[in-house]
Design an enzyme around this catalytic site. Sequence first.
Site, PDB file in Angstrom:
ATOM      1  N   HIS A 180      88.879  20.527  50.728  1.00 39.07           N
ATOM      2  CA  HIS A 180      90.149  20.412  49.998  1.00 39.07           C
ATOM      3  C   HIS A 180      91.274  21.213  50.646  1.00 39.07           C
ATOM      4  O   HIS A 180      92.312  21.442  50.016  1.00 39.07           O
ATOM      5  CB  HIS A 180      89.992  20.860  48.535  1.00 39.07           C
TER       6      HIS A 180
ATOM      7  N   ASN B 112      85.708  13.137  43.757  1.00 43.66           N
ATOM      8  CA  ASN B 112      86.189  13.994  42.664  1.00 43.66           C
ATOM      9  C   ASN B 112      87.247  13.291  41.823  1.00 43.66           C
ATOM     10  O   ASN B 112      88.008  13.949  41.118  1.00 43.66           O
ATOM     11  CB  ASN B 112      86.778  15.287  43.236  1.00 43.66           C
TER      12      ASN B 112
ATOM     13  N   HIS C 244      79.114  14.925  45.594  1.00 45.09           N
ATOM     14  CA  HIS C 244      79.229  14.560  44.180  1.00 45.09           C
ATOM     15  C   HIS C 244      79.071  13.049  43.962  1.00 45.09           C
ATOM     16  O   HIS C 244      79.423  12.537  42.898  1.00 45.09           O
ATOM     17  CB  HIS C 244      80.577  15.008  43.606  1.00 45.09           C
TER      18      HIS C 244
ATOM     19  N   HIS D  34      81.714  14.391  55.495  1.00 47.17           N
ATOM     20  CA  HIS D  34      81.902  15.259  54.333  1.00 47.17           C
ATOM     21  C   HIS D  34      81.042  16.509  54.534  1.00 47.17           C
ATOM     22  O   HIS D  34      79.830  16.489  54.318  1.00 47.17           O
ATOM     23  CB  HIS D  34      81.483  14.499  53.075  1.00 47.17           C
TER      24      HIS D  34
END
Length: 263
Positions: free
Chosen positions: A176, A40, A68, A149
């Site tokens: 997060h 990110n 991502h 992840h």
Amino acid sequence: MNILAIGDVVGSIGCRFLREQLPRLKKERQIDLVIVNGENSADGNGITPASAEFLFSSGVDVITTGNHSFRRKESYELYDQCETLLRPANFPSGVPGHGVCVVDLGRVQIAVINLMGTSYMDSLDCPFAAMDRILSDPDLPPIRLVDFHAEATGEKGAMGYYLDGRVTAVFGTHTHVQTADEQLLPQGTAFLSDLGMTGPIRSVLGVKPELVIQKLRTHMPVRFDVADGPCRMEGAIFSVDVRKGNAISVERVQIKTYSTNIE
């Protein structure tokens, strides 16, 4: 030796805060290797060559990613060119990049492995089977760090116990939110469900709160812009027995600033 793993860096503000804080932390805690999740790190999420270079030039040794990984097309070639930029190893064959790297520090080699969970995430190859394949490599060094992840804490915990005694540390990224379950598992593997985030404190996972509220209330498309203001950097320090390859300790790290001037 001491290895620092840092949670998901969010946007350019998170990158700048990391650059401001990392040198002092490395010196004070005698850090030998720094691993950062950078999926990110570009504004608007994803990773770009520019944001990757910013992290590397700030003192990061290995960048891991996640769901991502391939959000920005301009990063595809970089995944193939840069040995220390990883994408999850359980992506299908044929996609850019690789999921494992070995960092040679001279006196010791360290393997860093990037995996992605499948519970409430994209349907990738089984991460447990992927790890079995990776660990079957006889040339893999004894010190092995795994960035898992994943969304579900249960899947992360299961992976920790599955790899206990076979890797040095398993740490989660993606949510997060830093968890408080750091521990040494019975066979000597260090574990933490999630490292946390590096980015703006007054945010929802790094995003301006009003935008997330709008999305949840209306279910309409909303551009998630990164918040600004005071920041925090979260992660963990793993102390490792170089000779045996097992973890000696794991300690959570959280650095906050209440200044709004992040250069």
